[in-house]
Design an enzyme around this catalytic site. Structure first.
Site, PDB file in Angstrom:
ATOM      1  N   THR A 192      -7.639 -11.538  36.059  1.00 15.94           N
ATOM      2  CA  THR A 192      -8.897 -11.058  35.892  1.00 15.94           C
ATOM      3  C   THR A 192      -9.132  -9.974  36.948  1.00 15.94           C
ATOM      4  O   THR A 192      -9.871  -8.800  36.526  1.00 15.94           O
ATOM      5  CB  THR A 192     -10.139 -11.720  35.743  1.00 15.94           C
ATOM      6  OG1 THR A 192      -9.654 -12.569  34.573  1.00 15.94           O
ATOM      7  CG2 THR A 192     -11.203 -11.103  35.576  1.00 15.94           C
ATOM      8  N   THR A 204      -7.251 -16.531  37.757  1.00 16.21           N
ATOM      9  CA  THR A 204      -7.997 -17.842  38.229  1.00 16.21           C
ATOM     10  C   THR A 204      -7.665 -19.032  37.677  1.00 16.21           C
ATOM     11  O   THR A 204      -7.932 -20.097  38.106  1.00 16.21           O
ATOM     12  CB  THR A 204      -9.349 -17.812  38.311  1.00 16.21           C
ATOM     13  OG1 THR A 204      -9.989 -17.470  36.946  1.00 16.21           O
ATOM     14  CG2 THR A 204      -9.882 -16.624  39.136  1.00 16.21           C
ATOM     15  N   ASP A 205      -7.129 -18.861  36.468  1.00 20.11           N
ATOM     16  CA  ASP A 205      -7.025 -20.146  35.379  1.00 20.11           C
ATOM     17  C   ASP A 205      -6.042 -21.223  35.985  1.00 20.11           C
ATOM     18  O   ASP A 205      -6.274 -22.413  36.117  1.00 20.11           O
ATOM     19  CB  ASP A 205      -6.372 -19.800  34.026  1.00 20.11           C
ATOM     20  CG  ASP A 205      -7.592 -19.114  33.167  1.00 20.11           C
ATOM     21  OD1 ASP A 205      -9.046 -19.226  33.664  1.00 20.11           O
ATOM     22  OD2 ASP A 205      -7.517 -18.591  32.075  1.00 20.11           O
ATOM     23  N   SER A 225      -2.804 -15.275  33.797  1.00 22.86           N
ATOM     24  CA  SER A 225      -1.946 -16.179  34.276  1.00 22.86           C
ATOM     25  C   SER A 225      -1.768 -17.607  33.607  1.00 22.86           C
ATOM     26  O   SER A 225      -0.843 -18.239  34.098  1.00 22.86           O
ATOM     27  CB  SER A 225      -2.650 -16.869  35.772  1.00 22.86           C
ATOM     28  OG  SER A 225      -3.981 -17.580  35.234  1.00 22.86           O
TER      29      SER A 225
HETATM   30  C1  SIN Z   1      -6.227 -15.317  34.070  1.00 15.42           C
HETATM   31  O1  SIN Z   1      -6.041 -16.571  34.825  1.00 15.42           O
HETATM   32  O2  SIN Z   1      -5.364 -14.689  34.161  1.00 15.42           O
HETATM   33  C2  SIN Z   1      -7.493 -14.946  33.420  1.00 15.42           C
HETATM   34  C3  SIN Z   1      -8.633 -15.634  33.989  1.00 15.42           C
HETATM   35  C4  SIN Z   1      -9.052 -15.145  35.454  1.00 15.42           C
HETATM   36  O3  SIN Z   1      -8.100 -14.615  36.215  1.00 15.42           O
HETATM   37  O4  SIN Z   1      -9.998 -15.382  35.636  1.00 15.42           O
END
Ligand code: SIN
Length: 351
Positions: free
Chosen positions: A39, A116-117, A85
């Site tokens: 993200t 973040t995932d 991710s």
């Molecule tokens: C991801 O994990 O690539 C999508 C969600 C994020 O980065 O918050």
């Protein structure tokens, strides 16, 4: 005469300023930013936080969102991946660990931008497989770059500042997020939408960032980086480990299905890594087939210790404080070294 003295003094001051600037430039730490997407590199409907695609913006463009980073570090950038991710693979982890180990002499610190995932999983994998005392810091963002008030620029600024700091050395892989500093071993994504979405649950955080300054209050005690025996360099794949989620009425035969297609199983058990009698019996049967089973917990805090009622067979291993997705990483790396249950049990206490 007076004008002459004035001019000489001015020239002297100018030379001094140029000398100071050169000295500062020479003293700057070299930070290598390795981008993988997420993200933080997301782009979508202008102003919206929820409608976007991750991994759309290149690392060079991301760097332009941070003012004056060159006064903090000499930054180089590598665009390794541009993905959400959830698409990261174990092969990507092996490559990432190799890049960091390879570039160790070219940089004083590393930053990995990541979705973040699954950021906590990559952080733990690297914590066990990069062999450097230099800071390695992961970061990301909860809001895409095109949202109102994106959080990516501050997170990236603080991650680079942390990677350039003396204090972050020898502390294992770290995460800088929303002004918190977390250990790669214990960090967890605890909220699906908030900007402050990371924690170490029971252990809170290692410290805080304020602008570009870092303040540590503690460090992770478990083995990591230069003290880890795990090595990604000779591997092309990782042993497959699957996670089984226990809930009331869950059919124990799912363990048979998973054992067919993997070398180890992690159970996300209830409470302190518990499950029903039918699952305990099934785990014991898998012992004869040489399949280790790690008991971890669905609960966010607390830990799982050896329990003679649950660990009736030698293949049943208590997962300590690791959540299922991290127990899976440690079991997989352990299986690159041994199939000895006793040894794997020891590592679940040490790492
Ligand atoms: C991801 O994990 O690539 C999508 C969600 C994020 O980065 O918050």
């Amino acid at each position: 005469m007076k004008i002459g003295i004035h001019l000489t003094a001015n020239r002297h001051r100018l030379r001094l300023a140029i000398f100071e600037k050169r000295k500062m430039k020479m003293l700057r730490k070299r930070v290598c930013v390795i981008a993988t997407g997420g993200t933080i590199a997301g782009s979508g409907i202008l102003g919206k936080s929820s409608v976007y695609r991750a991994g759309q913006i290149g690392v060079k463009e991301l760097m332009l969102t941070i003012p004056d980073i060159s006064s903090i570090a000499e930054v180089s950038a590598v665009q390794m991946l541009s993905v959400d991710s959830n698409e990261i693979t174990p092969e990507n982890w092996l490559e990432l660990a190799r890049i960091i180990n390879m570039k160790d002499s070219e940089a004083d610190g590393f930053v990995i931008t990541h979705g973040t995932d699954t950021l906590e999983e990559t952080a733990f994998f690297l914590n066990l497989t990069v062999h450097t005392e230099k800071p390695v810091v992961l970061t990301g963002a909860m809001r895409p770059a095109t949202a109102v008030s994106p959080d990516g620029p501050l997170n990236l600024y603080q991650a680079i500042s942390l990677a350039a700091s003396e204090e972050a050395a020898s502390k294992g892989v770290l995460v800088a997020f929303s002004e918190g500093i977390y250990s790669g071993r214990d960090v967890a994504k605890i909220n699906t939408v908030k900007v402050d979405s990371f924690s170490e649950n029971d252990f809170a955080c290692l410290g805080y960032m304020r602008d570009n300054a870092c303040y540590f209050f503690k460090a992770a005690l478990k083995k990591h980086t230069v003290n880890s025996i795990f090595d990604a360099s000779g591997l092309t794949a990782l042993p497959k480990v699957e996670v089984a989620y226990f809930s009331i009425g869950a059919d124990a035969s799912i363990l048979d299905g998973l054992a067919e297609n993997s070398e180890g199983i992690v159970v996300a058990g209830a409470g302190s890594g518990n499950f029903s009698e039918s699952w305990v019996e099934k785990v014991a049967k898998l012992s004869a087939r040489g399949v280790p089973v790690v008991r971890s917990s669905r609960s966010a805090s607390g830990f799982v210790t050896p329990n003679p009622f649950m660990d009736r067979a030698e293949n049943s291993i208590a997962g300590n404080t690791l959540p299922p997705q991290k127990a899976k990483i440690l079991l997989s790396l352990a299986l690159t070294k041994t199939s000895d249950y006793k040894c794997i049990k020891k590592w679940f206490n040490e790492y």
